[in-house]
Design a protein around this motif. Structure first.
Motif, PDB file in Angstrom:
ATOM      1  N   LYS B  53       0.840  -1.203   0.000  1.00  0.00           N
ATOM      2  CA  LYS B  53       0.000   0.000   0.000  1.00  0.00           C
ATOM      3  C   LYS B  53       0.881   1.262   0.000  1.00  0.00           C
ATOM      4  CE  LYS B  53      -2.046  -1.130   3.877  1.00  0.00           C
ATOM      5  NZ  LYS B  53      -1.234  -2.309   4.240  1.00  0.00           N
ATOM      6  N   SER B  54       1.876   1.244   0.878  1.00  0.00           N
ATOM      7  CA  SER B  54       2.771   2.410   0.912  1.00  0.00           C
ATOM      8  C   SER B  54       3.537   2.544  -0.400  1.00  0.00           C
ATOM      9  CB  SER B  54       3.760   2.295   2.068  1.00  0.00           C
ATOM     10  OG  SER B  54       3.089   2.275   3.301  1.00  0.00           O
ATOM     11  N   VAL B  55       3.946   1.401  -0.946  1.00  0.00           N
ATOM     12  CA  VAL B  55       4.664   1.426  -2.220  1.00  0.00           C
ATOM     13  C   VAL B  55       3.788   2.081  -3.289  1.00  0.00           C
ATOM     14  CG1 VAL B  55       5.574  -0.028  -4.075  1.00  0.00           C
ATOM     15  CG2 VAL B  55       6.140  -0.545  -1.698  1.00  0.00           C
ATOM     16  N   TYR B 175      -3.025   9.813   2.171  1.00  0.00           N
ATOM     17  CA  TYR B 175      -2.854   9.582   3.613  1.00  0.00           C
ATOM     18  C   TYR B 175      -2.348   8.161   3.824  1.00  0.00           C
ATOM     19  CZ  TYR B 175      -6.226  13.452   4.267  1.00  0.00           C
ATOM     20  OH  TYR B 175      -6.901  14.650   4.248  1.00  0.00           O
ATOM     21  N   ASP B 176      -1.185   8.009   4.432  1.00  0.00           N
ATOM     22  CA  ASP B 176      -0.677   6.669   4.722  1.00  0.00           C
ATOM     23  C   ASP B 176      -0.972   6.320   6.183  1.00  0.00           C
ATOM     24  OD1 ASP B 176       0.499   4.233   4.666  1.00  0.00           O
ATOM     25  OD2 ASP B 176       2.402   4.914   3.820  1.00  0.00           O
ATOM     26  N   GLU B 177      -1.944   5.474   6.390  1.00  0.00           N
ATOM     27  CA  GLU B 177      -2.359   5.037   7.726  1.00  0.00           C
ATOM     28  C   GLU B 177      -2.502   6.199   8.709  1.00  0.00           C
ATOM     29  OE1 GLU B 177      -0.700   1.475   9.074  1.00  0.00           O
ATOM     30  OE2 GLU B 177      -0.558   0.639   7.069  1.00  0.00           O
ATOM     31  N   PRO B 178      -3.454   7.061   8.452  1.00  0.00           N
ATOM     32  CA  PRO B 178      -3.593   8.256   9.305  1.00  0.00           C
ATOM     33  C   PRO B 178      -3.999   7.934  10.735  1.00  0.00           C
ATOM     34  CG  PRO B 178      -5.442   8.085   7.780  1.00  0.00           C
ATOM     35  CD  PRO B 178      -4.443   7.060   7.364  1.00  0.00           C
TER      36      PRO B 178
HETATM   37 MG   LIG Z   1       2.728   1.158   4.819  1.00  0.00          MG
END
Ligand SMILES: [Mg+2]
Ligand SMILES: Nc1ncnc2c1ncn2[C@@H]1O[C@H](COP(=O)(O)OP(=O)(O)OP(=O)(O)O)[C@@H](O)[C@H]1O
Lengths: 269, 257
Positions: B53-55, B175-178
């Motif tokens: 997901k972050s990638v 938003y990455d895991e807010p």
């Molecule tokens: Mg991540």
């Protein structure tokens, strides 16, 4: 500074083969050259980060000032003290200031300054950029449309390149003061006479090569510290490695450069 | 808080991804991603830890290069544009990092004004201060203005991180895991903040999360990332109306029956 490599875990692990190490060394040589090229490509394009460069110069100075003052003074004092008996054998104590001045200007001042700065400034640049890399602060700068290379790397490299020659001049001055303290107490030489004798043997080449050395050393410390930090591996261990690598690599390169510059200066004498 | 109806233009995709692939060494993380994010929409991306997901959002913001596929962001192909264009594009995209990524050598104020000072040279000191105060107020942390990031709690850091990206008025927010690692009340505050950003600035957002409450409260659509592809995309109820053993645990864990 060696804590990372000498921890028991690392000592137990078997290192990579010589061949792998060699090929690694060539890869990093290529990478660091690319890094240097990038510096020259970006550093001299506007906007010039003058304020940040000044701030970094100040940091460089502050970080190494006390140690340099102390080391410089002691070196001058001890060197003079230890050289006296050899000259005394020929009844030539009056040459002492000239000898001290040549030794300090030609060799000691830039070298001492650079080694200390590599330890104090180089390592903190490595650790600072390393932790910024690890905690994604560099990525955060990148995605907010600001150029982290220019803001973080170019400013620091410029700062060390400017600050180390100034510090080196200062080191020479305090080292010569150390020498004066010893000469004054033993031979009773006056302050003005001492300085006249100090400047007498120095040639233009001496000043230029001393300055050139300091500039090259300063650049090396900045580039190596930034390179190690900017490309540090993820994880907190990466930060330690970056700081450690910054010092070890910079010191090694400083000695190599010292030899080269002494050779080149020799052709002009 | 229930999510208010969003004003979404389904004819205007701001991000279009087709056939995106990305591997690390021989580990295929993304294996053919197709995705549309529409103007004004909140799209939630769900997926297990390590599914990429972050990638995915790092590729969207140009921090990583795709191996294959097309990634169009605000009309530009991210892998084909020049450095200068990429820099201009990034100003229009806000990226809130998983770990906040605040500049820890700077105060909150400096953190917030950094993107402004460096991207909008024509602003006066007064305008900058004004913007800083506005975004700080939006995230409800006006009193922290002179604190260092180390003095803030995790939730506060997260909100400052979001404020720092809002200050450039981005058209797209990532938003990455807010809400990861935050208490339920702070989670609700962050969810509300995300919705408020959507309503107030009319931004389109991708929200990555494991937190189904966050997904339900903020997302107009949900996309489930499984085995490197979006397997299920749609409304919250549609995505979880399934017996797929890879999807069900998410639901069951988050909403204890
Ligand atoms: Mg991540
Ligand atoms: N720079 C990198 N180099 C090598 N592998 C990477 C890199 N970045 C990510 N990966 C790998 O890609 C995979 C996906 O990582 P990613 O960070 O996108 O996961 P994620 O879905 O965001 O997980 P989480 O929910 O835990 O944040 C991981 O297995 C990771 O090992």
């Amino acid at each position: 500074m060696d804590s990372v490599n000498s921890s028991p875990v690392h000592a137990a692990k078997k290192g990579p083969s010589i061949k792998a190490r060699l090929s690694n060394a060539f890869v990093s040589l290529y990478e660091i050259n690319k890094f240097i090229l990038r510096f020259f490509k970006e550093a001299f394009l506007p906007p010039f980060e003058i304020k940040e460069v000044m701030r970094q110069c100040y940091e460089t100075g502050v970080r190494s000032f006390t140690l340099i003052t102390f080391t410089g003074f002691i070196t001058g004092l001890i060197f003079t003290k230890q050289s006296r008996p050899s000259l005394a054998n020929f009844g030539a104590q009056s040459w002492l200031p000239s000898l001290v001045s040549i030794a300090i200007m030609r060799a000691l001042a830039p070298l001492i300054t650079a080694l200390i700065a590599a330890g104090k400034v180089g390592s903190s640049i490595g650790a600072e950029l390393g932790s910024m890399r690890v905690t994604e602060q560099i990525d955060a700068m990148e995605v907010s449309g600001t150029k982290p290379f220019k803001y973080l790397v170019c400013t620091r490299v410029l700062a060390t390149t400017i600050a180390i020659p100034i510090l080196s001049t200062y080191t020479a001055f305090v080292a010569l003061l150390g020498g004066y303290l010893n000469v004054a107490t033993n031979e009773g030489t006056s302050y003005t006479t001492y300085w006249e004798q100090v400047f007498e043997p120095l040639t233009f080449v001496d000043f230029v090569s001393s300055l050139a050395k300091a500039i090259v050393f300063g650049f090396t410390i900045g580039i190596v510290g930034c390179y190690q930090g900017y490309f540090s591996n993820k994880g907190t261990e990466g930060v330690g490695k970056a700081a450690n690598g910054a010092v070890v690599t910079a010191m090694f390169m400083i000695f190599v450069e010292e030899i080269l510059i002494v050779q080149i200066a020799g052709w002009f004498r | 808080m229930e999510k208010a109806k969003a004003d979404i233009d389904y004819n205007d995709p701001v991000i279009t991804i087709r056939g995106l692939e990305k591997s690390f060494a021989d580990f295929e993380v993304l294996r053919g991603i197709d995705l549309d994010l529409y103007q004004g929409e909140n799209l939630v991306v769900l997926g297990r830890s390590g599914t990429g997901k972050s990638v995915l959002i790092k590729i969207i913001s140009g921090l990583m290069r795709p191996d294959k596929g097309e990634v169009m962001v605000l009309g530009k192909d991210i892998s084909k544009i020049s450095d200068k264009e990429l820099q201009e594009l990034r100003i229009r995209i806000g990226f809130s990092f998983q770990n906040s990524a605040l500049y820890d050598s700077m105060t909150v104020r400096k953190n917030l004004e950094f993107p402004l000072v460096r991207n909008r040279k024509s602003l006066t000191r007064k305008e900058i201060d004004q913007s800083v105060e506005t975004v700080l107020d939006a995230v409800g942390l006006s009193h922290t203005i002179n604190q260092m990031p180390a003095e803030l709690s995790g939730g506060q850091r997260k909100r400052i991180g979001i404020a720092r990206t809002l200050i450039l008025n981005p058209e797209v927010m990532l938003y990455d895991e807010p809400t990861a690692g935050l208490d339920p009340i702070t989670c609700i505050e962050i969810n509300d903040l995300i919705n408020e950003v959507q309503q107030r600035f009319h931004t389109s957002s991708i929200i990555i999360t494991h937190d189904l409450t966050c997904a339900k409260n903020t997302g107009d659509r949900i996309a489930m990332l499984l085995d490197g592809q979006f397997q299920r995309v749609g409304l919250f109820e549609e995505v979880f109306n399934t017996l797929d053993a890879r999807v069900k645990p998410f639901f069951e864990y988050n909403f204890i029956q």
